[in-house]
Write an enzyme that holds these catalytic residues in place. Structure first.
Site, PDB file in Angstrom:
ATOM      1  N   HIS A 198       0.828  -1.205   0.000  1.00 62.84           N
ATOM      2  CA  HIS A 198       0.000   0.000   0.000  1.00 62.84           C
ATOM      3  C   HIS A 198       0.862   1.255   0.000  1.00 62.84           C
ATOM      4  CE1 HIS A 198      -3.220  -2.848   1.080  1.00 62.84           C
ATOM      5  NE2 HIS A 198      -3.893  -2.047   0.296  1.00 62.84           N
ATOM      6  N   GLU A 437     -11.027 -10.400  -4.434  1.00 62.02           N
ATOM      7  CA  GLU A 437      -9.569 -10.325  -4.243  1.00 62.02           C
ATOM      8  C   GLU A 437      -9.039 -11.495  -3.422  1.00 62.02           C
ATOM      9  OE1 GLU A 437      -8.542  -6.643  -2.305  1.00 62.02           O
ATOM     10  OE2 GLU A 437     -10.271  -6.707  -0.980  1.00 62.02           O
ATOM     11  N   ASP A 461      -4.358  -8.002  -4.106  1.00 58.59           N
ATOM     12  CA  ASP A 461      -4.535  -9.081  -3.135  1.00 58.59           C
ATOM     13  C   ASP A 461      -4.800 -10.412  -3.817  1.00 58.59           C
ATOM     14  OD1 ASP A 461      -4.138  -8.035  -0.519  1.00 58.59           O
ATOM     15  OD2 ASP A 461      -5.867  -6.757  -0.873  1.00 58.59           O
ATOM     16  N   CYS A 508      -9.841  -2.875 -10.070  1.00 58.63           N
ATOM     17  CA  CYS A 508      -9.243  -1.696  -9.432  1.00 58.63           C
ATOM     18  C   CYS A 508      -7.860  -1.996  -8.851  1.00 58.63           C
ATOM     19  CB  CYS A 508     -10.176  -1.139  -8.360  1.00 58.63           C
ATOM     20  SG  CYS A 508     -10.517  -2.299  -7.038  1.00 58.63           S
TER      21      CYS A 508
HETATM   22  C1  PEP Z   1      -6.377  -4.832  -4.482  1.00 57.51           C
HETATM   23  O1  PEP Z   1      -6.161  -5.637  -3.585  1.00 57.51           O
HETATM   24  O2  PEP Z   1      -6.106  -5.052  -5.681  1.00 57.51           O
HETATM   25  C2  PEP Z   1      -6.967  -3.527  -4.177  1.00 57.51           C
HETATM   26  C3  PEP Z   1      -7.330  -2.699  -5.117  1.00 57.51           C
HETATM   27  O3  PEP Z   1      -7.082  -3.183  -2.862  1.00 57.51           O
HETATM   28  P1  PEP Z   1      -5.850  -2.749  -1.947  1.00 57.51           P
HETATM   29  O4  PEP Z   1      -4.653  -2.554  -2.839  1.00 57.51           O
HETATM   30  O5  PEP Z   1      -6.237  -1.523  -1.240  1.00 57.51           O
HETATM   31  O6  PEP Z   1      -5.683  -3.920  -1.037  1.00 57.51           O
HETATM   32 MG    MG Z   2      -7.051  -5.374  -1.635  1.00 57.24          MG
END
Ligand code: PEP
Ligand code: MG
Length: 576
Positions: A198, A437, A461, A508
């Site tokens: 992140h 995910e 994820d 996403c």
């Molecule tokens: C993901 O896991 O791809 C996602 C968009 O969520 P995050 O990166 O916040 O875990």
């Molecule tokens: Mg995620």
């Protein structure tokens, strides 16, 4: 001049002076002293001892009445150790003999003492070695703090970290990354971490180039070094000579020119050569980034990571505060906003949040929210209230089983009932979607699709859990592979499930913002991509150069290819 290589983050180039942060428990820098610096380094060591003594004296003098009675003698022992002549003289001798810095000399002295204590085999005396180690750490802390390190609690950036500097640290949390942007830090390097952590995602979104997983960076780099950071290639140039610096300045110009060229696509439609319309949306972490939605001419916000509201602060934001913020995001975006409910846990912790044994597999995201309804319900109420002001969507992270969905729906029904009773305006038909995910959800995507209004594939994820690689662990970064056949099949399965159920599916995760994968995803039938705003125009460009009808067949073949080399070649051919 020398260069260091690791995983790059973001496409840009930054040039600036290093600010090396040393936090307790991390590598101690070691460097050779310049000629004539030996005496002043010994004096520096002596002063650090004096400061450590003064600090301990102060603590002992201000002990509250209610501390346990053994604390004062304990401090007394540490003071005695600090006052011992040998404790100062031995590392001073190491400085003179080896001509190295005081912190490193103390480290070597500590190693000698540790060996000595261990050989004594006397439980009482070897117990004292912990006191000695703590005293040495205290003096090292004084030396490092003087060199620009943060306060001894190890949290946060030093107060005077300045705009334009390049932070070099053992590791940075997502909360630190938010702070980097506020301070207008131009880039960062960390010893640890992976490119889809992140922290890295935030850096990309904030257009801060970074290099992560660069083992030894805090050891090799010194505050004040001139650095060139190439986020695309994962290269750091240290104290470059004039021709190298000039070459990188030219590259930086070129990247800027390329961004300006892409700017001409801002108002262009995201349509393929054969007329297939694609929705491009943005991912945001901070409320003010919602303006990027209109600025990039995106269809909306496909992922608003609300957990960042809960970081870098004492206590939780209440319902009213959250309502104001969601209303503000909707107003700034001026288009639909998918508000993802809290995804705390894992590598994202609020202040005081506990660290799970295996954070990625622990009580994270929807698990944590359903466990702590007192924290979750105000968020749901706030989102619903904001839905009266603009097109909001609710999205749950990390759904894994149907029970979670059932609990979520029950809670949402309860919230709607209460809001109605309270006379609050809200849209009762606010769409509710889920992130796919976790492999379990991707395999059974058809079952989830029948319960939800939309799905969004979180590849960060999904890849982490499918390939069993911790996304923040730089030692297994090399295994991160969006083209792994299992990952591709899970994505395809999810897209098909959405189509069969007649609900929209978007993506996403970071894969959606990487134009190297755009054609593969189009070929699988994906028509909604949400990404960091900085990647949107590049992906739009690729869409406009693609013929969607011609992509289905080669992509289907890719999913059946057993040879990874061949698969990579096919992916490259697709982009030609
Ligand atoms: C993901 O896991 O791809 C996602 C968009 O969520 P995050 O990166 O916040 O875990
Ligand atoms: Mg995620």
């Amino acid at each position: 001049m020398f260069t260091l290589h690791a995983s790059g983050v973001g496409g840009g180039i930054a040039i600036g002076r290093a600010r090396v942060l040393h936090r307790p428990g991390q590598e101690i820098p070691e460097y050779a002293l310049e000629p004539g610096r030996v005496d002043s380094e010994v004096a520096r060591l002596r002063e650090a001892f004096a400061r450590a003594r003064a600090a301990l004296e102060k603590i002992r003098g201000e002990l509250p009445d209610d501390v346990p009675e053994e604390v004062a003698p304990f401090l007394g022992i540490q003071l005695m150790i600090l006052e011992d002549r040998a404790m100062l003289e031995n590392p001073a001798e190491i400085i003179r003999e080896r001509r190295i810095n005081a912190e490193a000399a103390l480290d070597r002295h500590a190693a000698n003492l540790d060996k000595f204590f261990r050989e004594m085999r006397d439980p009482y005396l070897s117990g004292k070695s912990a006191d000695v180690a703590q005293v040495i750490q205290r003096v090292q802390g004084e030396l490092l703090e003087e060199a620009g390190a943060p306060a001894a609690d190890g949290a946060g950036l030093p107060g005077d970290a300045a705009a334009g500097e390049i932070i070099v640290a053992d590791d940075l949390t997502p909360a630190d990354a938010v702070e980097l942007k506020r301070r207008r830090i131009s880039a960062f390097i960390t010893n640890l971490g992976g490119p889809i952590s992140h922290t890295a995602i935030l850096a990309r979104g904030m257009r801060i180039p970074a290099i992560v997983g660069m083992r030894g960076a805090t050891r090799w780099l010194r505050s004040g070094d001139l650095l060139v950071i190439d986020g695309r290639r994962g290269v750091a140039l240290v104290n470059p000579d004039a021709p190298a610096l000039a070459a990188y300045e030219r590259r930086r110009e070129k990247i800027l020119r390329r961004a300006q060229e892409l700017d001409s696509l801002r108002d262009a439609e995201a349509v393929t050569l054969d007329g297939e319309e694609v929705s491009l949306l943005v991912n945001i972490e901070l409320p003010e980034e919602a303006a990027e939605c209109a600025a990039q001419n995106a269809r909306g916000v496909g992922l608003y990571r609300t957990e960042f509201l809960f970081m870098n602060r004492e206590g939780m934001p209440g319902e009213d505060e959250q309502f104001e913020i969601y209303a503000d995001v909707l107003a700034r975006a001026r288009r639909p906003v998918t508000i993802r409910t809290l995804d705390l846990g894992g590598d994202k912790r609020a202040r005081g949040g506990h660290a799970a044994a295996s954070p990625a597999l622990g009580r994270r995201a929807i698990r944590l929210s359903l466990h702590d309804v007192g924290m979750f319900k105000p968020q749901l109420r706030a989102i619903y209230r904001a839905s009266a002001l603009g097109p909001a969507r609710i999205m749950a992270p990390m759904v894994t089983n149907m029970e979670e969905l059932n609990q979520l729906f029950a809670l949402l029904a309860e919230v709607r009932l209460e809001l109605g009773r309270d006379g609050c305006d809200f849209n009762p038909h606010t769409p509710v979607g889920g992130m796919i995910e976790v492999p379990a959800a991707a395999v059974a995507a058809d079952l989830f699709a029948h319960k939800l209004d939309f799905l969004s594939i979180g590849t960060n994820d999904l890849i982490q859990y499918t390939l069993a690689i911790d996304r923040v662990d730089d030692e297994v970064n090399y295994l991160y592979d969006p083209l792994h056949p299992s990952v591709l099949r899970l994505i395809k399965n999810t897209i098909d499930a959405g189509k069969n159920a007649g609900i929209p599916v978007s993506m996403c995760g970071e894969m959606a913002g990487d134009s190297a994968y755009t054609r593969i995803l189009l070929g699988m039938g994906l028509r909604e991509f949400s990404m960091d705003p900085a990647s949107l125009l590049e992906v739009k460009r690729q869409i406009r150069l693609s013929d969607a009808a011609k992509l289905g067949r080669p992509v289907a073949e890719m999913l059946r290819t057993p040879d990874p080399e061949r698969l990579r070649q096919m992916a490259a051919d697709l982009n030609r």
